[in-house]
Design a protein around this motif. Structure first.
Motif, mmCIF file in Angstrom:
data_model
loop_
_atom_site.group_PDB
_atom_site.id
_atom_site.type_symbol
_atom_site.label_atom_id
_atom_site.label_comp_id
_atom_site.label_asym_id
_atom_site.label_seq_id
_atom_site.Cartn_x
_atom_site.Cartn_y
_atom_site.Cartn_z
ATOM 1 N N PRO A 34 43.592 41.471 86.064
ATOM 2 C CA PRO A 34 43.467 40.038 86.372
ATOM 3 C C PRO A 34 43.923 39.141 85.234
ATOM 4 O O PRO A 34 44.168 39.582 84.120
ATOM 5 C CB PRO A 34 41.962 39.882 86.624
ATOM 6 N N GLY A 35 44.008 37.841 85.563
ATOM 7 C CA GLY A 35 44.285 36.825 84.550
ATOM 8 C C GLY A 35 45.734 36.713 84.165
ATOM 9 O O GLY A 35 46.041 36.359 83.026
ATOM 10 N N VAL A 36 46.686 36.992 85.103
ATOM 11 C CA VAL A 36 48.106 37.012 84.765
ATOM 12 C C VAL A 36 48.863 35.922 85.515
ATOM 13 O O VAL A 36 48.633 35.698 86.703
ATOM 14 C CB VAL A 36 48.728 38.391 85.092
ATOM 15 N N LEU A 37 49.773 35.263 84.806
ATOM 16 C CA LEU A 37 50.746 34.351 85.404
ATOM 17 C C LEU A 37 52.133 34.836 85.020
ATOM 18 O O LEU A 37 52.338 35.321 83.900
ATOM 19 C CB LEU A 37 50.536 32.920 84.900
ATOM 20 N N ARG A 38 53.099 34.693 85.943
ATOM 21 C CA ARG A 38 54.455 35.159 85.654
ATOM 22 C C ARG A 38 55.489 34.095 86.039
ATOM 23 O O ARG A 38 56.271 34.280 86.974
ATOM 24 C CB ARG A 38 54.740 36.473 86.383
ATOM 25 N N PRO A 39 55.504 32.999 85.326
ATOM 26 C CA PRO A 39 56.510 31.974 85.622
ATOM 27 C C PRO A 39 57.856 32.336 85.008
ATOM 28 O O PRO A 39 57.952 33.222 84.157
ATOM 29 C CB PRO A 39 55.934 30.727 84.958
ATOM 30 N N HIS A 70 43.401 34.050 77.951
ATOM 31 C CA HIS A 70 43.052 34.378 76.563
ATOM 32 C C HIS A 70 41.795 35.232 76.433
ATOM 33 O O HIS A 70 41.602 35.918 75.429
ATOM 34 C CB HIS A 70 42.903 33.091 75.737
ATOM 35 N N THR A 71 40.902 35.235 77.415
ATOM 36 C CA THR A 71 39.662 36.016 77.298
ATOM 37 C C THR A 71 39.809 37.439 77.813
ATOM 38 O O THR A 71 38.976 38.290 77.514
ATOM 39 C CB THR A 71 38.521 35.341 78.081
ATOM 40 N N ILE A 72 40.855 37.714 78.590
ATOM 41 C CA ILE A 72 41.002 39.027 79.232
ATOM 42 C C ILE A 72 41.533 40.040 78.231
ATOM 43 O O ILE A 72 42.587 39.849 77.622
ATOM 44 C CB ILE A 72 41.951 38.952 80.452
ATOM 45 N N SER A 73 40.820 41.149 78.070
ATOM 46 C CA SER A 73 41.231 42.178 77.113
ATOM 47 C C SER A 73 42.080 43.270 77.754
ATOM 48 O O SER A 73 42.583 44.141 77.055
ATOM 49 C CB SER A 73 39.998 42.817 76.461
ATOM 50 N N THR A 123 39.564 26.005 78.377
ATOM 51 C CA THR A 123 39.534 27.474 78.393
ATOM 52 C C THR A 123 40.085 28.044 79.688
ATOM 53 O O THR A 123 40.636 29.141 79.711
ATOM 54 C CB THR A 123 38.107 27.988 78.127
ATOM 55 N N THR A 124 39.964 27.340 80.796
ATOM 56 C CA THR A 124 40.480 27.855 82.072
ATOM 57 C C THR A 124 42.000 27.825 82.116
ATOM 58 O O THR A 124 42.618 28.553 82.894
ATOM 59 C CB THR A 124 39.928 27.021 83.252
ATOM 60 N N LYS A 125 42.625 26.979 81.272
ATOM 61 C CA LYS A 125 44.076 26.821 81.288
ATOM 62 C C LYS A 125 44.767 27.516 80.113
ATOM 63 O O LYS A 125 45.983 27.428 79.969
ATOM 64 C CB LYS A 125 44.439 25.331 81.250
ATOM 65 N N LEU A 126 43.958 28.180 79.289
ATOM 66 C CA LEU A 126 44.497 28.732 78.048
ATOM 67 C C LEU A 126 44.981 30.173 78.258
ATOM 68 O O LEU A 126 44.208 31.042 78.668
ATOM 69 C CB LEU A 126 43.430 28.693 76.957
ATOM 70 N N TYR A 127 46.232 30.418 77.947
ATOM 71 C CA TYR A 127 46.846 31.735 78.120
ATOM 72 C C TYR A 127 47.611 32.106 76.855
ATOM 73 O O TYR A 127 48.004 31.250 76.072
ATOM 74 C CB TYR A 127 47.810 31.745 79.315
ATOM 75 N N ARG A 128 47.814 33.396 76.689
ATOM 76 C CA ARG A 128 48.676 33.860 75.597
ATOM 77 C C ARG A 128 49.923 34.500 76.197
ATOM 78 O O ARG A 128 49.889 35.038 77.310
ATOM 79 C CB ARG A 128 47.960 34.868 74.690
ATOM 80 N N ILE A 129 51.013 34.443 75.449
ATOM 81 C CA ILE A 129 52.259 35.063 75.899
ATOM 82 C C ILE A 129 52.156 36.568 75.651
ATOM 83 O O ILE A 129 51.984 37.003 74.514
ATOM 84 C CB ILE A 129 53.476 34.483 75.150
ATOM 85 N N GLN A 130 52.255 37.334 76.711
ATOM 86 C CA GLN A 130 52.106 38.791 76.591
ATOM 87 C C GLN A 130 53.451 39.513 76.587
ATOM 88 O O GLN A 130 53.606 40.546 75.932
ATOM 89 C CB GLN A 130 51.256 39.329 77.760
ATOM 90 N N LYS A 131 54.439 38.973 77.313
ATOM 91 C CA LYS A 131 55.722 39.646 77.423
ATOM 92 C C LYS A 131 56.819 38.606 77.605
ATOM 93 O O LYS A 131 56.633 37.605 78.292
ATOM 94 C CB LYS A 131 55.703 40.623 78.613
ATOM 95 N N ILE A 132 57.986 38.864 76.973
ATOM 96 C CA ILE A 132 59.112 37.942 77.049
ATOM 97 C C ILE A 132 60.285 38.627 77.733
ATOM 98 O O ILE A 132 60.715 39.709 77.328
ATOM 99 C CB ILE A 132 59.552 37.483 75.637
#
Length: 1007
Positions: A979-984, A969-972, A951-960
């Motif tokens: 918070p909870g954003v990565l931008r690779p 995945h838990t952040i609404s 769960t700590t490593k689980l993310y959803r794709i929000q923008k392409i």
């Protein structure tokens, strides 16, 4: 013990929990896109609105061209239009149609000139008011909008200046006046029709043989033809009790009387001589007769109408009772005396004729001939729209069913009792055969609810596949799902206004309190201070601004929080500290009702500023047996949600489970607090966090355990003023569903992987709406894209990209005249182009210019036509790597390109390498794909995964885009700074794409 499924249904979420034998079998959350879009103001817009509007524009344009071509054919036939195309230019260029329309009212026109005037009238035609869909006379069409002049303005000027026709008025406008325009106006179809008649009548005197009545009829039918509205009969629902009969319109006289009786029978009164009893026969007769004569009766006038005692309590929590709206409207049309002499059958016949008439001209003629109405009465008739409302203005019962119920209701029976006596019983209606799985949901004509119901089908059917059918389903629907659109819009507007008001208060408090950041309670104090007219409702002392924040005054709960669990603004007021101590854990009546000063308190509360709304705080101040009232109201309301959509949800779920209980809401928040479940996500038992999607699952756990027994226990705590507050996990003062329930709930919630719905089909807006051309730049000699812009819409960057160098220099010179230095960064004043920019060679105004668009991603729509558009949203990104896997690159694929691939029968995901350097396909990523960062497939035990580590490593794709945005995945939340954003980017993103089914179980993704 039964297997119980708890469901928390929202507009874009479903929380669920399955319990059995005092054990949480599983719980989860499903997130999906709301069934509507929102515009820039937050208002609801149908997902198909843009596409529907574009289709409507194409159809209107096509129909106009068809009408125009047919008119030209008829005009040619009667020598009113040039026959050869070479004469067209002079025909349109040399004749000002406005001048011809004016001249034709008093002088002879050439036949071609008359034809030109008629052709121009056909181009405009104006707005035709429809009685059933008429625009409000205070709306944009009548009052104007932006630069478009409204109907009222033209109507007033035509009347004041005594213009005979609209054309005469428009011809009088000075075309050189920048404040006035002949176009950009809302006009009425009637004005054009009257002008057509006046023109024809005058010119017929000069051309009696050519302009015959038959020719007039041919041309008039073409110009003013109006397509009838498409019948919507098929959308009307079927009666609850008579399934073969359609529901009755709310405006039906039968429905109006049925509703009056049903409302009156629900009224119960408590006074010195009775406790919670129905109205007596005399009171019923008075009120029914009053409602039969009026459109509505305000609840605050009911005491006077019925002669009730001043302190009598009425059970209905309404602002008004609805009366005989249809009868009132018919009375206004026909007159009071004539209406009084009409029989019920005749009134029904009049209503039926008005309601089902689709042709206003026919209705006017019919009313004049059959009903002998004069012009004033007919004008009133045309403005009558009868009653409409949610669900297209239709009730839930047919005329046949209501006529059976009315005699029973007339004996003062409740609706359910009347239905039973008439041979109807809700439990025997729509008996449903239990199925293995849910079918597609019925069409409830509400896009928000419809989307939720389809996702509900996926979740419930997956639960059945995994765990079998539930024995009991308990479901709660979010408030948004149960409201019609206009009510949701109203609440949203009120929330925005309330937030603006509170922001303004914060600014004032910051200035008054030496820049100390005011908290929520500080703002509420200020609002309560304004509401109470700056007077302490308990003591009558005037409260100064400085007194408000020096610790002397406190916010107090009118009905103590420990007894009501009501922390809303509606249960709060100001109270001096010492009086608050005296009041303690009592209501105002309990603490001060025996004192003479209590009556003064009530009088002060009566004067509270409520902005025209019902003063609910006055009711709370006057409550006597508060615990009994709260207990009874709470218990009877919580397990009986009668909203339309709640019934539909219940009926739908009964396909797979006969025992479905729809909980009204309110209990969930209280029980969640009393069981201490708030602290699972927020760390504070008093605060429920909405920033974590998993709060929906916590609500579902509460809903699954919300039994009638639980409600009775909670009611008992309130009734006997027992302390039900949650203190700590080891000291529960309110019965938990079972031992260690809090720990089990926390463990279940922490093991949730949030499931996100992803659209698999490429669909949506393929490209932006602006069309661009392509030219050879006269300065660089290169091909560039261009677009035409009004000079008022120019930005500093656009000015430097104006194609024509001479025009560019003229624009720059105008800015220099305004004192603008254009050598660096600058702003364009609003009045820069108020005075027209004139071209020195031609003497013409420069209204628009061509601007170069520096871009390289344009799409050519047609091979044989240089028409270009910008691509719309991105659909996915395809990531490729070098053979050694050390470097990666990504190719962003637009929705337009994805759709083109599908049309050509090609795979939407192209796994073929584009460059020799990057031959290895790695993966593709789309919006709402689920991604495990820094993880390899072999790191996951797919049969028995370690959820807590995943769960700590689980993310959803929000923008392409070239940079990929991932959200935990838990952040609404969805903001850039949340918070909870990565931008690779494609070269730095590491991990694997996985799938999560509707229950939150992970699966390997084979891309």
């Amino acid at each position: 013990m039964s297997r119980i499924l708890g469901l928390d249904l929202g507009p874009n979420s479903i929380g669920w929990a399955l319990i059995e034998n005092k054990e949480i079998i599983n719980s989860g959350v499903r997130i999906f896109q709301e069934g509507i879009n929102r515009n820039t103001t937050g208002s609801e817009v149908s997902k198909n609105k843009d596409r529907r509007d574009a289709r409507g524009a194409r159809r209107r344009n096509s129909r106009y061209k068809m009408r125009r071509d047919l008119l030209v054919k008829i005009l040619k036939k009667h020598n009113l239009f040039p026959v050869t195309e070479t004469d067209y230019v002079d025909y349109f260029k040399d004749n000002d149609p406005y001048e011809l329309r004016n001249k034709g009212l008093s002088e002879k026109l050439e036949l071609y000139e008359l034809g030109r005037a008629l052709f121009h009238i056909n181009q405009r035609r104006g707005f035709k008011s429809n009685r059933k869909t008429a625009s409000k006379e205070d709306g944009a069409i009548f009052k104007g909008s932006g630069h478009v002049h409204g109907i009222d303005e033209a109507k007033e000027k035509m009347k004041d200046n005594k213009y005979q026709t609209l054309g005469q008025y428009l011809a009088s406008i000075d075309i050189n006046d920048p404040e006035q325009r002949r176009r950009s106006r809302y006009t009425l179809r009637k004005w054009y029709k009257d002008e057509f008649d006046a023109l024809w009548l005058k010119q017929q005197k000069y051309y009696p043989e050519q302009l015959t009545d038959q020719v007039k009829k041919e041309i008039e039918e073409i110009i003013f033809y109006q397509r009838k509205l498409k019948s919507q009969k098929h959308t009307i629902g079927y009666c609850t009790f008579e399934p073969k009969k359609r529901c009755s319109p709310k405006s039906s006289p039968v429905f109006q009387y049925f509703r009056i009786l049903e409302q009156v029978n629900r009224i119960h009164v408590t006074d010195s001589s009775r406790v919670n009893e129905q109205l007596n026969p005399q009171e019923r007769e008075i009120l029914i007769n009053k409602l039969k004569e009026a459109k509505e009766v305000k609840m605050d006038t009911l005491h006077k109408i019925l002669g009730l005692e001043d302190d009598a309590v009425i059970n209905l929590d309404l602002d008004k009772l609805l009366g005989n709206i249809t009868g009132f409207e018919i009375k206004q049309i026909f007159g009071k005396d004539r209406y009084a002499s009409m029989s019920e059958d005749y009134i029904y016949y009049i209503w039926h004729t008005i309601h089902f008439s689709n042709d206003d001209d026919w209705l006017k003629k019919y009313a004049k001939e059959k009903w002998n109405l004069d012009d004033k009465q007919i004008d009133r008739l045309m403005k009558t729209t009868m009653e409409s409302g949610p669900n297209n203005g239709y009730g839930r019962l047919s005329n046949k069913a209501m006529k059976k119920l009315i005699p029973e209701l007339e004996t003062s029976l409740r609706y359910d009792e009347a239905a039973l006596n008439a041979g109807y019983h809700h439990s025997k209606i729509n008996d449903i055969e239990i199925q293995d799985y849910l079918d597609d949901p019925p069409n409830v004509r509400n896009p928000i609810v419809q989307q939720t119901m389809f996702q509900l089908k996926k979740v419930v059917n997956t639960i059945i596949q995994e765990h079998g059918q539930p024995d009991i389903i308990r479901v709660e629907l979010a408030r948004e799902l149960k409201m019609p659109k206009d009510r949701r819009e109203q609440i949203r507007i009120e929330n925005i206004q309330r937030q603006r008001e509170r922001d303004a208060i914060k600014i004032r408090l910051q200035n008054e309190m030496n820049n100390i950041d005011p908290g929520r309670d500080d703002v509420i104090k200020y609002l309560l201070w304004q509401e109470s007219n700056e007077i302490d409702p308990y003591t009558g002392d005037r409260i100064g601004f400085t007194d408000l924040y020096n610790g002397e005054y406190e916010i107090e709960h009118i009905i103590p929080y420990s007894r009501s669990l009501d922390d809303s603004y509606a249960n709060k007021t100001l109270c001096r500290k010492d009086y608050n101590l005296k009041k303690s854990n009592k209501t105002p009546f309990e603490a001060f009702g025996h004192l003479p000063e209590y009556e003064f308190m009530v009088e002060r509360v009566k004067k509270f500023k409520t902005n025209g709304k019902r003063n609910g705080k006055l009711t709370k101040f006057q409550l006597q047996d508060v615990d009994k009232t709260l207990s009874e109201e709470f218990f009877h309301k919580q397990l009986n949600d009668t909203a339309y959509i709640s019934r539909e949800a219940s009926k739908y779920l009964k396909q797979i489970c006969p025992k479905v209980h729809v909980i009204k809401g309110g209990a969930t928040a209280k029980l969640r607090y009393l069981w201490g479940l708030n602290d699972i996500l927020s760390g504070d038992i008093k605060i429920k966090t909405r920033d974590d999607h998993r709060h929906h699952a916590i609500d579902a756990l509460v809903i699954a355990n919300t039994t009638q027994s639980m409600m009775r226990t909670l009611s008992t705590y309130q009734k006997y003023n027992l302390d039900a507050r949650y203190v700590k996990a080891s000291d529960h003062r309110f019965p938990m569903p079972w031992d260690h329930f809090h720990n089990h709930a926390e463990e279940s919630v922490n093991n949730i992987l949030v499931s996100f719905h992803k659209r698999n089909r490429p669909r949506g807006k393929l490209h932006e709406e602006t069309n661009y051309g392509q030219i050879t730049d006269p300065e660089s000699g290169k091909a560039v894209y261009v677009v035409r812009k009004q000079i008022e819409a120019l930005t500093p960057k656009m000015i430097t990209n104006i194609v024509n160098s001479e025009t560019r220099q003229l624009i720059l010179e105008r800015l220099h005249e305004k004192g603008i230095d254009t050598s660096g960064k600058f702003k364009i004043p609003k009045d820069a182009f108020t005075e027209p920019v004139m071209h020195p060679n031609t003497g013409n105004k420069i209204k628009s210019v061509r601007v170069k668009i520096p871009t390289s991603n344009m799409i050519q729509l047609y091979k044989d036509h240089k028409l270009f558009v910008e691509p719309g949203n991105n659909h996915h990104i395809e990531i490729f790597a070098t053979r050694d896997g050390k470097k990666r690159t990504g190719y962003v694929i637009t929705l337009f390109e994805a759709v083109q691939r599908k049309k050509q029968g090609l795979p939407i995901i192209n796994k073929q390498p584009r460059e020799e350097q990057y031959p290895e396909f790695v993966m593709s990523l789309e919006i709402n794909d689920i991604f495990l960062v820094d993880t390899k497939p072999q790191d996951v035990d797919w049969e028995n995964p370690d959820i807590l580590s995943l769960t700590t490593k689980l993310y959803r794709i929000q923008k392409i885009s070239k940079q990929i945005t991932l959200r935990h995945h838990t952040i609404s939340l969805s903001g850039e700074a949340d918070p909870g954003v990565l931008r690779p980017n494609p070269n730095t993103i590491t991990g694997i794409k996985i799938k999560i089914n509707p229950l939150g179980k992970i699966e390997m993704c084979h891309d």
